[in-house]
Design a protein around this motif. Structure first.
Motif, PDB file in Angstrom:
ATOM      1  N   VAL A  53      13.893  45.282  81.013  1.00 33.13           N
ATOM      2  CA  VAL A  53      12.832  46.213  80.635  1.00 33.13           C
ATOM      3  C   VAL A  53      12.796  47.416  81.575  1.00 33.13           C
ATOM      4  N   ALA A  54      12.811  47.161  82.891  1.00 31.99           N
ATOM      5  CA  ALA A  54      12.716  48.258  83.858  1.00 31.99           C
ATOM      6  C   ALA A  54      13.920  49.189  83.766  1.00 31.99           C
ATOM      7  N   THR A  55      15.101  48.644  83.500  1.00 27.05           N
ATOM      8  CA  THR A  55      16.297  49.472  83.351  1.00 27.05           C
ATOM      9  C   THR A  55      16.182  50.371  82.130  1.00 27.05           C
ATOM     10  N   LEU A  56      15.715  49.801  81.017  1.00 25.46           N
ATOM     11  CA  LEU A  56      15.549  50.593  79.806  1.00 25.46           C
ATOM     12  C   LEU A  56      14.470  51.660  79.980  1.00 25.46           C
ATOM     13  N   VAL A  57      13.397  51.330  80.689  1.00 27.71           N
ATOM     14  CA  VAL A  57      12.340  52.313  80.950  1.00 27.71           C
ATOM     15  C   VAL A  57      12.881  53.462  81.794  1.00 27.71           C
ATOM     16  N   ALA A  58      13.702  53.132  82.803  1.00 33.99           N
ATOM     17  CA  ALA A  58      14.306  54.180  83.627  1.00 33.99           C
ATOM     18  C   ALA A  58      15.207  55.082  82.797  1.00 33.99           C
ATOM     19  N   LEU A  59      15.981  54.496  81.888  1.00 35.00           N
ATOM     20  CA  LEU A  59      16.858  55.286  81.022  1.00 35.00           C
ATOM     21  C   LEU A  59      16.040  56.178  80.079  1.00 35.00           C
ATOM     22  N   LEU A  60      14.933  55.634  79.544  1.00 39.25           N
ATOM     23  CA  LEU A  60      14.072  56.433  78.671  1.00 39.25           C
ATOM     24  C   LEU A  60      13.445  57.598  79.434  1.00 39.25           C
ATOM     25  N   ALA A  61      13.046  57.332  80.691  1.00 41.10           N
ATOM     26  CA  ALA A  61      12.477  58.403  81.512  1.00 41.10           C
ATOM     27  C   ALA A  61      13.512  59.494  81.776  1.00 41.10           C
ATOM     28  N   ALA A  62      14.749  59.066  82.019  1.00 44.69           N
ATOM     29  CA  ALA A  62      15.816  60.045  82.258  1.00 44.69           C
ATOM     30  C   ALA A  62      16.074  60.880  81.006  1.00 44.69           C
ATOM     31  N   LEU A  63      16.050  60.237  79.836  1.00 43.99           N
ATOM     32  CA  LEU A  63      16.240  60.975  78.584  1.00 43.99           C
ATOM     33  C   LEU A  63      15.094  61.954  78.343  1.00 43.99           C
ATOM     34  N   SER A  64      13.877  61.544  78.703  1.00 43.49           N
ATOM     35  CA  SER A  64      12.723  62.431  78.556  1.00 43.49           C
ATOM     36  C   SER A  64      12.892  63.683  79.412  1.00 43.49           C
ATOM     37  N   LEU A  65      13.357  63.489  80.643  1.00 44.40           N
ATOM     38  CA  LEU A  65      13.580  64.635  81.519  1.00 44.40           C
ATOM     39  C   LEU A  65      14.711  65.519  81.008  1.00 44.40           C
ATOM     40  N   SER A  66      15.681  64.902  80.356  1.00 45.90           N
ATOM     41  CA  SER A  66      16.796  65.677  79.810  1.00 45.90           C
ATOM     42  C   SER A  66      16.318  66.658  78.745  1.00 45.90           C
ATOM     43  N   ALA A  67      15.213  66.316  78.083  1.00 49.01           N
ATOM     44  CA  ALA A  67      14.664  67.217  77.068  1.00 49.01           C
ATOM     45  C   ALA A  67      14.236  68.544  77.674  1.00 49.01           C
ATOM     46  N   PHE A  68      13.945  68.534  78.977  1.00 53.90           N
ATOM     47  CA  PHE A  68      13.545  69.756  79.672  1.00 53.90           C
ATOM     48  C   PHE A  68      14.713  70.395  80.420  1.00 53.90           C
ATOM     49  N   GLY A  69      15.912  69.877  80.182  1.00 52.21           N
ATOM     50  CA  GLY A  69      17.064  70.440  80.863  1.00 52.21           C
ATOM     51  C   GLY A  69      17.292  69.881  82.242  1.00 52.21           C
ATOM     52  N   VAL A  70      16.538  68.846  82.609  1.00 49.27           N
ATOM     53  CA  VAL A  70      16.724  68.206  83.919  1.00 49.27           C
ATOM     54  C   VAL A  70      17.769  67.106  83.735  1.00 49.27           C
ATOM     55  N   SER A  71      18.984  67.365  84.138  1.00 50.61           N
ATOM     56  CA  SER A  71      20.099  66.458  83.842  1.00 50.61           C
ATOM     57  C   SER A  71      20.176  65.325  84.852  1.00 50.61           C
ATOM     58  N   VAL A  72      19.220  64.384  84.739  1.00 53.18           N
ATOM     59  CA  VAL A  72      19.217  63.244  85.656  1.00 53.18           C
ATOM     60  C   VAL A  72      19.859  62.014  85.023  1.00 53.18           C
TER      61      VAL A  72
END
Length: 320
Positions: free
Chosen positions: A147-166
């Motif tokens: 769960v925590a790994t998937l949440v981290a990946l979702l958070a990274a994808l959310s930031l990618s929407a703003f051009g933050v390539s994490v």
């Protein structure tokens, strides 16, 4: 037939709701919240974030590469603390599991059936102990890692929407892979620290004729209240603070994973952690260093005595 693994399977099937489905449900809610955050991020990309009537624009081009790397490291390290809801679920599951472990089968008289089987009381009690101290935490840890790994990946994808390539940074940072291993590595530490708490509840569960929760929780809490009242009345140090911290706090706080840092005096060092690969190793190192604490070994000695009491009580107490 190897009886002990069979007893462990019996414990799992009888307590599957608490051991498996409770963390799965909470983990599903966490994933739902993470997915919702992702969709909000995607919506904010097109419509903007409005705070007090002002539109706030987040542009990854304005964030340096070094800062984006630090953000990825922070997301990876956050895998560990993001499991806090599941840790709380585990604490409640183990508390009530232990309180009913030797009481429920006396209440419904099924203890007579189990005593007719070629299984010793010692093996029965120890199978329950191992299920609570090792099996349940392991299942929760595995669910939490996913769960925590998937949440981290979702958070990274959310930031990618703003051009933050994490997202790419997250997949290449060492903490992303070390954090789950660290969670699994400290399960034996948790098992040792929680043993006295489980043993106390099991002993009460084997002894009480009714309401084991009130006896197990109410007795030390009432004793602490009376001690504090006497201390306030006579204006003398009767050790009330010590009792609350080392008896009540130790008995019930140990159900919560990670509390060994507080009991071994390392809580402040944990608060100062920074998300780096070294901090993950230090977290595991400090966890195992807590095994040298006198509080742990005194608790283990008490746990051995309480388990012996629980085994003996189970031999002759058949009703509740």
């Amino acid at each position: 037939m190897n009886t002990f693994p069979t007893l462990l399977k019996r414990e799992f099937w009888e307590h599957k709701g608490g051991m498996l489905w409770a963390p799965v449900v909470v983990g599903g809610l966490m994933l739902g919240a993470g997915a919702a955050s992702m969709f909000i991020g995607l919506a904010a990309k097109t419509g903007g974030i409005h705070v007090n009537g002002e539109n706030i624009v987040i542009d990854g081009a304005n964030i340096s590469q070094a800062t984006q790397t630090q953000m990825a490291e922070g997301l990876a390290f956050a895998i560990i603390p993001s499991m806090a809801p599941l840790a709380a679920v585990l604490a409640f599951v183990l508390l009530f599991y232990a309180l009913g472990s030797l009481f429920d089968d006396r209440r419904d008289r099924s203890v007579l059936f189990w005593k007719s089987m070629p299984v010793s009381n010692t093996a029965t009690v120890l199978s329950k102990l191992v299920s609570m101290a090792l099996v349940a935490p392991l299942i929760t840890a595995l669910v939490g890692i996913v769960v925590a790994t998937l949440v981290a990946l979702l958070a990274a994808l959310s930031l990618s929407a703003f051009g933050v390539s994490v997202f790419q940074e997250l997949l290449t940072t060492g903490e992303f892979y070390l954090a789950p291993l660290a969670v699994l590595a400290v399960i034996p530490v948790y098992a040792l620290w929680v043993l006295p708490s489980i043993a106390w509840c099991m002993a009460v569960s084997a002894w009480a004729k009714r309401a084991p929760f009130l006896w197990a929780v109410g007795t030390p809490v009432l004793a602490g209240i009376l001690l504090s009242w006497q201390q306030a009345m006579f204006d003398r140090d009767l050790g009330a603070d010590w009792f609350w911290e080392n008896i009540v706090g130790r008995l019930f706080g140990s159900f919560l994973p990670g509390m060994w840092f507080a009991f071994s005096g390392n809580a402040e060092r944990v608060d100062d952690f920074q998300p780096t690969e070294q901090s993950v190793f230090e977290l595991v190192s400090m966890s195992y260093a807590s095994l040298t604490s006198p509080s742990l070994w005194i608790g283990l000695a008490a746990a051995a005595a309480l388990i012996a009491v629980a085994i003996r009580l189970r031999r002759w107490r058949e009703d509740a």
